[in-house]
Design a protein around this motif. Structure first.
Motif, mmCIF file in Angstrom:
data_model
loop_
_atom_site.group_PDB
_atom_site.id
_atom_site.type_symbol
_atom_site.label_atom_id
_atom_site.label_comp_id
_atom_site.label_asym_id
_atom_site.label_seq_id
_atom_site.Cartn_x
_atom_site.Cartn_y
_atom_site.Cartn_z
ATOM 1 N N ARG A 24 0.875 -1.176 0.000
ATOM 2 C CA ARG A 24 0.000 0.000 0.000
ATOM 3 C C ARG A 24 0.911 1.224 0.000
ATOM 4 N N ILE A 25 0.838 2.008 -1.060
ATOM 5 C CA ILE A 25 1.707 3.174 -1.201
ATOM 6 C C ILE A 25 0.938 4.423 -0.797
ATOM 7 N N ALA A 26 1.454 5.135 0.182
ATOM 8 C CA ALA A 26 0.852 6.396 0.615
ATOM 9 C C ALA A 26 1.604 7.558 -0.023
ATOM 10 N N ASP A 56 -2.979 5.301 -1.174
ATOM 11 C CA ASP A 56 -3.632 6.237 -0.257
ATOM 12 C C ASP A 56 -3.102 7.633 -0.551
ATOM 13 N N LEU A 57 -3.997 8.591 -0.698
ATOM 14 C CA LEU A 57 -3.604 9.994 -0.811
ATOM 15 C C LEU A 57 -3.794 10.617 0.567
ATOM 16 N N VAL A 58 -2.687 10.975 1.203
ATOM 17 C CA VAL A 58 -2.701 11.457 2.581
ATOM 18 C C VAL A 58 -2.368 12.944 2.568
ATOM 19 N N VAL A 59 -3.326 13.773 2.988
ATOM 20 C CA VAL A 59 -3.154 15.220 2.881
ATOM 21 C C VAL A 59 -3.378 15.893 4.227
ATOM 22 N N SER A 75 -7.742 6.048 -2.025
ATOM 23 C CA SER A 75 -8.317 6.269 -0.697
ATOM 24 C C SER A 75 -7.763 7.575 -0.145
ATOM 25 N N LEU A 76 -8.648 8.521 0.179
ATOM 26 C CA LEU A 76 -8.235 9.839 0.662
ATOM 27 C C LEU A 76 -8.264 9.878 2.182
#
Length: 396
Positions: A24-26, A56-59, A75-76
């Motif tokens: 799983r790449i964030a 995963d887009l982690v903001v 996945s945000l």
């Protein structure tokens, strides 16, 4: 300095096989503005999804022009509603909950938070940190508070960056700065050019033509595309244009927004150029505008790479750039694909622009396009995956 010592991700061996559920790449970003780094990361995300990876887009905050462009299948995760002060705790919570196998970070402060969080949690997450700008210049940028922040970040980077699993610089010049300022060995730094040209480039160009609301009157148009920020030196371009306008009929098109807009508008008015300079604002279809320009200029004091040069070349448009650190000289191969002028030289910039609109200096558009395609998203994604010791695609 021997550039051959700089590592190339293309030569890194990849794992022969990976189970789809084990990776799983964030992708870690501060926010979703339409700036260069965010757009480059979105290009990588789309490629990763096509290759079969979970992303995963982690903001820090889910706000900005790119909110509506988040690719399906991502996945945000929003880290904090309390501003940047809440980011460290939010990041630790995300790492505990999702346990990503890999995290890609592109901002110095977020990268430091990531490395500290990994250390505190004793996580085995693979961390890839990419540097997108000339770190030597960041301490001179912005207001007093930002300059202080950059001075505080430097020793923390020097202490923590060696613990990252993989380090990436977007140009050879940026790699040399990481080596010089952080004492990182060149062999530990992968140079991976930005994924500027996505698979959707042709479609975006065609769609932009139908949505274009900019009329030309036959005079050559000089274009600027980017943030209206002091780093970009749009004031220098305006001064060069004022000189050029006395010699030839032409127009200046400024595409982008930023804190400098009001000051630049006053400068244009003070020089009596109001009828010849158009502040277009932010554009969702910049490529169609680029193709209509006779030449695109990059007058920056510094860059990490200079994505806009690649984008303009992909449109078959002539380019002129300051020979700033870092990127333009690498992209243009020492002036083969476009003219380079000294940083801060308005007269030199005026001369180069005149050479372009008079076709004194002209590169075959097909050659420009061919060179631009070397900065494709697929090529960059291959290199990023190898830098993370992953195969270029997962077979499900």
């Amino acid at each position: 300095m021997d550039l051959a010592m700089i590592s190339r991700a293309e030569t890194t061996s990849a794992s022969p096989s990976v189970h789809p559920d084990s990776v799983r790449i964030a992708v870690l970003l501060a926010q979703l503005r339409g700036a260069g780094i965010q757009r480059m990361r979105f290009n990588i995300i789309r490629c990763l999804l096509r290759r079969g990876y979970q992303v995963d887009l982690v903001v820090g905050a889910a706000k900005g022009e790119l909110v509506d462009e988040i690719p399906p299948g991502v996945s945000l995760y929003t880290l904090s509603s309390k501003g940047r002060l809440g980011l460290p705790l939010g990041l630790m919570g995300y790492l505990r909950e999702r346990q990503p196998s890999h995290v890609m970070s592109s901002y110095e402060d977020l990268s430091i938070m990531l490395l500290l969080a990994k250390k505190i949690l004793r996580a085995d997450t693979f961390t890839l940190l990419s540097t997108h700008n000339a770190i030597s210049q960041l301490v001179h940028e912005g207001g007093r508070l930002n300059r202080l922040k950059q001075r505080l970040l430097r020793p923390m980077m020097k202490s923590l960056y060696p613990s990252a699993d993989s380090l990436v610089a977007v140009s050879e010049g940026v790699a040399l700065e990481l080596h010089q300022y952080l004492n990182l060995p060149l062999s530990a730094i992968n140079v991976i050019y930005n994924p500027v040209i996505a698979d959707s480039f042709a479609a975006q160009l065609a769609a932009g033509e139908s949505d274009l609301h900019y009329e030309q009157d036959g005079a050559p148009t000089i274009g600027f595309f980017g943030r209206l920020h002091e780093q970009k030196r749009v004031d220098l371009l305006i001064d060069a244009f004022a000189m050029l306008r006395k010699k030839a009929a032409c127009r200046l098109l400024l595409v982008g927004e930023g804190a400098e807009r009001e000051r630049l508008e006053l400068r244009v008015a003070g020089l009596g150029l109001g009828g010849d300079v158009h502040f277009f604002g932010f554009s969702e279809s910049p490529y169609a505008l680029m193709r209509r320009c006779h030449v695109v200029a990059l007058p920056s004091d510094y860059e990490g790479l200079g994505n806009v040069l690649v984008e303009a070349m992909a449109c078959g448009t002539q380019v002129v750039s300051t020979d700033c650190p870092h990127g333009p000289r690498e992209i243009l191969q020492d002036g083969k694909y476009g003219q380079l002028v000294e940083v801060g030289d308005a007269e030199g910039l005026c001369t180069a622009l005149m050479n372009s609109i008079n076709n004194v200096f002209r590169v075959d558009p097909e050659l420009l396009v061919q060179r631009a395609m070397e900065f494709s998203a697929d090529t960059a994604t291959d290199s990023y995956l190898r830098a993370m010791k992953l195969p270029v695609a997962i077979e499900k």
